[in-house]
Each structure stands twice: as structure tokens, then as C-alpha cells.
Design a protein around this motif. Sequence first.
Motif, short mmCIF file in Angstrom:
data_model
loop_
_atom_site.label_atom_id
_atom_site.label_comp_id
_atom_site.label_asym_id
_atom_site.label_seq_id
_atom_site.Cartn_x
_atom_site.Cartn_y
_atom_site.Cartn_z
N SER A 153 -6.97 -1.74 -3.96
CA SER A 153 -6.52 -0.36 -3.82
C SER A 153 -5.30 -0.27 -2.91
O SER A 153 -4.66 0.74 -2.84
CB SER A 153 -7.65 0.53 -3.28
OG SER A 153 -7.98 0.15 -1.96
N LEU A 154 -4.99 -1.38 -2.21
CA LEU A 154 -3.81 -1.41 -1.36
C LEU A 154 -2.58 -1.85 -2.13
O LEU A 154 -1.49 -1.84 -1.60
CB LEU A 154 -4.03 -2.37 -0.18
CG LEU A 154 -5.11 -1.96 0.80
CD1 LEU A 154 -5.26 -3.03 1.86
CD2 LEU A 154 -4.78 -0.64 1.43
N GLY A 155 -2.69 -2.27 -3.30
CA GLY A 155 -1.51 -2.73 -4.01
C GLY A 155 -1.78 -3.23 -5.30
O GLY A 155 -2.06 -3.37 -6.26
N ARG A 178 -5.08 -10.23 1.20
CA ARG A 178 -6.12 -9.58 0.39
C ARG A 178 -7.43 -10.34 0.49
O ARG A 178 -8.50 -9.74 0.58
CB ARG A 178 -5.67 -9.47 -1.06
CG ARG A 178 -4.65 -8.39 -1.28
CD ARG A 178 -4.23 -8.35 -2.73
NE ARG A 178 -3.34 -7.22 -2.97
CZ ARG A 178 -2.34 -7.24 -3.81
NH1 ARG A 178 -2.09 -8.32 -4.52
NH2 ARG A 178 -1.58 -6.17 -3.98
N GLY A 235 0.81 -1.22 0.00
CA GLY A 235 0.00 0.00 0.00
C GLY A 235 0.84 1.26 0.00
O GLY A 235 0.41 2.31 -0.49
#
Length: 88
Positions: free
Chosen positions: A86-88, A57, A30
Motif C-alpha cells: 500500500s506504500l507503493g 518492504r 508512498g
Amino acid sequence: MPPGEVEARALLELLSLVKPRKRRGLLLVGEGEQVSEVARSLGSPARSAFSRLRRGRRRLTTVLKRRAHGGVPAALSGPAPQGPDSLG
């Protein structure tokens, strides 16, 4: 409390439901780290880092789905993050 703080607090509380080693990987990605850098930070092979990220995830997705259906405590009732991707 400003909306951004509420969202950040809710996200941190949701992340607390993910096991620590998986959570660290999610947080590092992230922050923009590459998986190879995450692996190095975790002291594990890249395959292990990929696996932890995938499981982290998945866990976060499960938590977010439960939250969307009212299964997460009211303390986490702030706006939902866009999703684990959206974190990675």
C-alpha cells in the motif's frame, strides 16, 4: 486523538524500524514518486533504489507480521496498515 492520527503515528513508529535509506525510498514511493525519481532523490542508480525498496518492504512486512503476533510494543497497538504494497 482521532483514529487517523493514531494510524499515522503507528505507521511512522513502524517505519522508524526500517533503516533510514530504505525508509526514505518507501516514503517517496508512498507519496507517488516513480522509482526513477526516488533513485535521483537518493543519489543512486535505479537498480539500487529498486533493491532498497525491496529490502525496505521486506523489513516492513517482517515488522507488521511480528506486530500481528504480539511481538511489537503496545505503543504500536493501533490498527495495522494494509501492508507494504500500500506504500507503493
